[in-house]
Design a protein around this motif. Structure first.
Motif: not given
Length: 89
Positions: A16-22
Motif C-alpha cells: 500500500p505504501e508504494a501504491v500511495i507514493t506513486e
C-alpha cells in the motif's frame, strides 16, 4: 523475475505504501523531495488504513486532490504532507 509472494492479492493489499507514493507523486511531482513513507507512517498507525487508502486511490486517484468527501476517513491523514513540508515559494 521472481514469483509474487502473495499470488492473487492486489498490489494495494501487498504494497500500500508504494501504491500511495506513486499516486501522490503523479498528482504532485513536488512531493519527490518529501519522505512520503515517513508521512504515511506518521499519519496512519494501522496497516488496514493504508490498504484502504491505497485501494480507493488506485480506483480514483483524483480523490487525492479533488476535495470530494467520497474518500475514506483515512485520507484525512494525508490532508497536506506535501503542502506542509514543501518549501515556501
Amino acid at each position: 523475475m521472481d514469483a509474487p509472494r502473495h499470488p492473487g492479492l492486489p498490489r494495494f493489499a501487498i504494497e500500500p505504501e508504494a501504491v500511495i507514493t506513486e499516486i501522490v507523486l503523479a498528482a504532485d511531482p513536488a512531493c519527490a523531495d518529501i519522505d512520503i513513507s515517513a508521512a504515511l507512517a506518521d499519519a496512519f498507525r494501522r496497516r488496514p488504513q493504508l490498504r484502504e487508502l491505497a485501494e480507493v486511490l488506485q480506483k480514483d486517484p483524483g480523490l487525492l486532490t479533488s476535495g470530494r468527501p467520497e474518500g475514506p476517513a483515512a485520507s484525512n491523514g494525508l490532508s497536506g504532507p506535501c503542502v506542509n513540508a514543501a518549501p515556501n515559494a
